[in-house]
Design a protein around this motif. Structure first.
Motif, PDB file in Angstrom:
ATOM      1  N   MET A  27       0.827  -1.200   0.000  1.00  0.00           N
ATOM      2  CA  MET A  27       0.000   0.000   0.000  1.00  0.00           C
ATOM      3  C   MET A  27       0.862   1.251   0.000  1.00  0.00           C
ATOM      4  O   MET A  27       0.532   2.259  -0.635  1.00  0.00           O
ATOM      5  CB  MET A  27      -0.944  -0.005   1.212  1.00  0.00           C
ATOM      6  CG  MET A  27      -2.079   1.011   1.088  1.00  0.00           C
ATOM      7  SD  MET A  27      -3.143   0.713  -0.341  1.00  0.00           S
ATOM      8  CE  MET A  27      -3.963  -0.810   0.167  1.00  0.00           C
ATOM      9  N   GLY A  28       1.992   1.194   0.693  1.00  0.00           N
ATOM     10  CA  GLY A  28       2.919   2.326   0.677  1.00  0.00           C
ATOM     11  C   GLY A  28       3.433   2.608  -0.712  1.00  0.00           C
ATOM     12  O   GLY A  28       3.586   3.759  -1.128  1.00  0.00           O
ATOM     13  N   GLY A  29       3.714   1.532  -1.483  1.00  0.00           N
ATOM     14  CA  GLY A  29       4.136   1.717  -2.864  1.00  0.00           C
ATOM     15  C   GLY A  29       3.052   2.347  -3.708  1.00  0.00           C
ATOM     16  O   GLY A  29       3.323   3.186  -4.583  1.00  0.00           O
ATOM     17  N   GLY A  30       1.798   1.946  -3.466  1.00  0.00           N
ATOM     18  CA  GLY A  30       0.684   2.569  -4.179  1.00  0.00           C
ATOM     19  C   GLY A  30       0.556   4.046  -3.864  1.00  0.00           C
ATOM     20  O   GLY A  30       0.259   4.868  -4.746  1.00  0.00           O
ATOM     21  N   VAL A  31       0.794   4.394  -2.603  1.00  0.00           N
ATOM     22  CA  VAL A  31       0.757   5.799  -2.196  1.00  0.00           C
ATOM     23  C   VAL A  31       1.864   6.594  -2.885  1.00  0.00           C
ATOM     24  O   VAL A  31       1.619   7.647  -3.484  1.00  0.00           O
ATOM     25  CB  VAL A  31       0.889   5.914  -0.663  1.00  0.00           C
ATOM     26  CG1 VAL A  31       1.112   7.361  -0.237  1.00  0.00           C
ATOM     27  CG2 VAL A  31      -0.341   5.342   0.018  1.00  0.00           C
ATOM     28  N   SER A  32       3.104   6.101  -2.794  1.00  0.00           N
ATOM     29  CA  SER A  32       4.234   6.797  -3.422  1.00  0.00           C
ATOM     30  C   SER A  32       4.047   6.918  -4.922  1.00  0.00           C
ATOM     31  O   SER A  32       4.359   7.953  -5.520  1.00  0.00           O
ATOM     32  CB  SER A  32       5.543   6.054  -3.133  1.00  0.00           C
ATOM     33  OG  SER A  32       5.866   6.097  -1.772  1.00  0.00           O
ATOM     34  N   SER A  33       3.521   5.858  -5.545  1.00  0.00           N
ATOM     35  CA  SER A  33       3.299   5.872  -6.987  1.00  0.00           C
ATOM     36  C   SER A  33       2.309   6.961  -7.379  1.00  0.00           C
ATOM     37  O   SER A  33       2.548   7.739  -8.312  1.00  0.00           O
ATOM     38  CB  SER A  33       2.783   4.505  -7.433  1.00  0.00           C
ATOM     39  OG  SER A  33       2.423   4.516  -8.800  1.00  0.00           O
ATOM     40  N   ALA A  34       1.178   7.025  -6.669  1.00  0.00           N
ATOM     41  CA  ALA A  34       0.155   8.015  -7.009  1.00  0.00           C
ATOM     42  C   ALA A  34       0.669   9.439  -6.811  1.00  0.00           C
ATOM     43  O   ALA A  34       0.452  10.324  -7.657  1.00  0.00           O
ATOM     44  CB  ALA A  34      -1.094   7.775  -6.160  1.00  0.00           C
ATOM     45  N   VAL A  35       1.351   9.675  -5.698  1.00  0.00           N
ATOM     46  CA  VAL A  35       1.877  11.017  -5.417  1.00  0.00           C
ATOM     47  C   VAL A  35       2.929  11.419  -6.449  1.00  0.00           C
ATOM     48  O   VAL A  35       2.918  12.538  -6.979  1.00  0.00           O
ATOM     49  CB  VAL A  35       2.468  11.068  -3.994  1.00  0.00           C
ATOM     50  CG1 VAL A  35       3.250  12.374  -3.773  1.00  0.00           C
ATOM     51  CG2 VAL A  35       1.362  10.940  -2.951  1.00  0.00           C
ATOM     52  N   SER A  36       3.856  10.507  -6.758  1.00  0.00           N
ATOM     53  CA  SER A  36       4.930  10.841  -7.694  1.00  0.00           C
ATOM     54  C   SER A  36       4.400  11.064  -9.104  1.00  0.00           C
ATOM     55  O   SER A  36       4.880  11.953  -9.820  1.00  0.00           O
ATOM     56  CB  SER A  36       5.993   9.736  -7.691  1.00  0.00           C
ATOM     57  OG  SER A  36       5.472   8.509  -8.140  1.00  0.00           O
ATOM     58  N   ARG A  37       3.413  10.280  -9.523  1.00  0.00           N
ATOM     59  CA  ARG A  37       2.853  10.495 -10.854  1.00  0.00           C
ATOM     60  C   ARG A  37       2.121  11.822 -10.948  1.00  0.00           C
ATOM     61  O   ARG A  37       2.158  12.492 -11.989  1.00  0.00           O
ATOM     62  CB  ARG A  37       1.931   9.332 -11.231  1.00  0.00           C
ATOM     63  CG  ARG A  37       2.705   8.089 -11.670  1.00  0.00           C
ATOM     64  CD  ARG A  37       1.820   6.952 -12.129  1.00  0.00           C
ATOM     65  NE  ARG A  37       1.288   6.199 -11.003  1.00  0.00           N
ATOM     66  CZ  ARG A  37      -0.009   6.089 -10.722  1.00  0.00           C
ATOM     67  NH1 ARG A  37      -0.903   6.696 -11.483  1.00  0.00           N
ATOM     68  NH2 ARG A  37      -0.397   5.376  -9.678  1.00  0.00           N
ATOM     69  N   ALA A  38       1.466  12.237  -9.854  1.00  0.00           N
ATOM     70  CA  ALA A  38       0.816  13.549  -9.839  1.00  0.00           C
ATOM     71  C   ALA A  38       1.849  14.666  -9.943  1.00  0.00           C
ATOM     72  O   ALA A  38       1.666  15.634 -10.696  1.00  0.00           O
ATOM     73  CB  ALA A  38      -0.017  13.710  -8.572  1.00  0.00           C
TER      74      ALA A  38
END
Length: 453
Positions: free
Chosen positions: A77-88
């Motif tokens: 879930m942490g990877g999903g969070v980092s992924s979404a934030v970084s793509r934004a």
């Protein structure tokens, strides 16, 4: 204005700067933090060693569930969070990144609450199903009853750390985790062993030390993000909760969550197979798997460093750079873990002597390292690519690779149990599973589109 310009310049550097230096710059603070966390876990094992082999065996029973919580909250879930934030941020949309941070926090709180209830209600039964019994099971339950009361703190700490990493800020979460680890070593020793005038609380005290330390870390990161001192500001009251932001995180994080379950189920199968060889063998195996709690952070540090670089590149439409980041990180993680694996395969006492001098326990750990150690490089390859795939928003391939590993261990384990095979064959199966995981993950990454036309 100067601050906004500096942040824009930093984002451009992450999208265009040389890959290996960026990975090393991001990996090193994460590695220090993850190693500190692993060393805190080692200290716990040392403390528990004072209570005898049954307590060490109890730690082997509860360890897979502790590992599951860490991998779910900080990795999947942490990877999903980092992924979404970084793509934004890669798409130059800081407002969306701020909104995603708030949604991530609520996901972390919910995840921690669910995990706490699951383990408090089902933990003893799950550990008994592993083959735990007698004093070993009592010790495992005593630790788990207290440790999992603090699940929300663990999830919030790891979630907010992931928000910061997604923005390219590795320093603050790393320093926070180092302080949390040091606090855990102190609190666990003081409460578990009864330092000074404190009563000796045993396994419950060791577990309580971790709960207190994680609570301090979670509250600090919450305050840091709410203050707006980083690229991301946590605006809880001003942010309206919307489905699309939850979806942006969960479409990656929820799929990725299958991977930790596969990993822990793999460990559970192996633990169950080892239990039939007795308490000493189980204690030795537990010490052996504790090294993986040191290896995982190393691969985690490299892999999670690739997430913002991959995510920002994908957000900016540069899939070629995203792939270069992924393969560079994978090579680095493979080299590091492969080297460490060969060292403990040749000289296992460098690790096992830290926890026990019991001859049978040391012999069990030595056999484990002899057969599993040479394959650690494949484990590093797969785990690093797993994180890179999260940054790209493509988690399915590595999850399927984890399924292949699970099938190899489950089917192979069933055959070995049927044949009454010796313990070394079970340890060899661990290595084969790692090789299957690393190679199949690499193949999935190679042939999965990452936005290419």
């Amino acid at each position: 204005m100067n601050r906004a310009v500096a942040q824009q310049s930093s984002a451009e550097h992450l999208l265009t700067g040389p890959i290996l230096p960026l990975l090393l710059r991001f990996s090193l603070p994460n590695m220090v933090a993850m190693l500190a966390t692993a060393l805190a876990a080692m200290a716990e094992t040392v403390y528990v060693g004072n209570f005898g082999p049954p307590a060490l065996a109890g730690m082997a029973l509860v360890f897979p569930f502790v590992m599951l919580q860490t991998m779910l909250s900080g990795g999947a879930m942490g990877g999903g969070v980092s992924s979404a934030v970084s793509r934004a941020l890669g798409a130059n949309d800081p407002g969306r990144a701020n909104d995603l941070a708030v949604h991530a926090l609520w996901i972390g709180i919910a995840g921690g609450g669910i995990f706490m209830l699951m383990m408090e209600l089902l933990g003893p039964s799950l550990m008994a199903a592993l083959g735990g019994s007698g004093e070993a099971l009592l010790q495992a339950v005593a630790y788990g009853e207290v440790a999992f009361l603090g699940s929300i703190f663990v999830w919030v700490l790891n979630t907010l750390s992931s928000v910061l990493r997604g923005s390219g800020n590795m320093r603050v979460p790393s320093v926070t985790l180092v302080v949390v680890a040091l606090a855990q070593v102190f609190f666990a020793g003081a409460l578990g062993l009864g330092w000074g005038s404190l009563p000796q609380l045993g396994m419950r005290g060791v577990a309580a030390g971790g709960v207190l330390a994680n609570a301090v870390g979670a509250l600090f990161l919450w305050g840091y993000l709410a203050s707006g001192r980083g690229k991301i500001k946590l605006k809880i009251r001003a942010t309206q909760l919307v489905r699309q932001h939850f979806h942006a995180i969960l479409r990656v994080g929820a799929v990725a969550c299958f991977s930790p379950f596969q990993t822990v189920l793999t460990v559970l199968i192996l633990t169950h197979l080892v239990t039939k060889f007795g308490t000493q063998a189980l204690a030795g195996y537990g010490i052996g798997t504790r090294l993986e709690f040191l290896l995982v952070p190393i691969a985690f540090a490299v892999g999670v460093a690739s997430v913002p670089l991959v995510g920002m590149a994908i957000g900016a439409g540069d899939s070629a750079r995203a792939r270069k980041v992924a393969w560079t990180a994978a090579a680095l993680a493979s080299l590091l873990l492969g080297t460490l694996g060969m060292v403990v395969a040749v000289a296992p006492q460098l690790w096992t002597a830290l926890f026990t001098q019991e001859p049978l326990v040391m012999a069990s750990s030595a056999h484990y390292f002899l057969w599993a150690g040479p394959f650690y490089g494949f484990f590093g390859l797969g785990l690093s690519l797993y994180f890179s795939s999260l940054g790209a928003g493509r988690a399915l391939g590595p999850v399927l690779a984890g399924t292949f590993r699970l099938l190899v261990v489950a089917v192979g384990g069933a055959l070995l149990a049927y044949w009454n095979s010796p313990a070394w064959m079970i340890f060899a199966l661990v290595g084969v599973g790692m090789a299957v995981y690393g190679i199949s993950t690499a193949l999935f990454i190679q042939y999965t589109p990452w936005g290419e036309k």
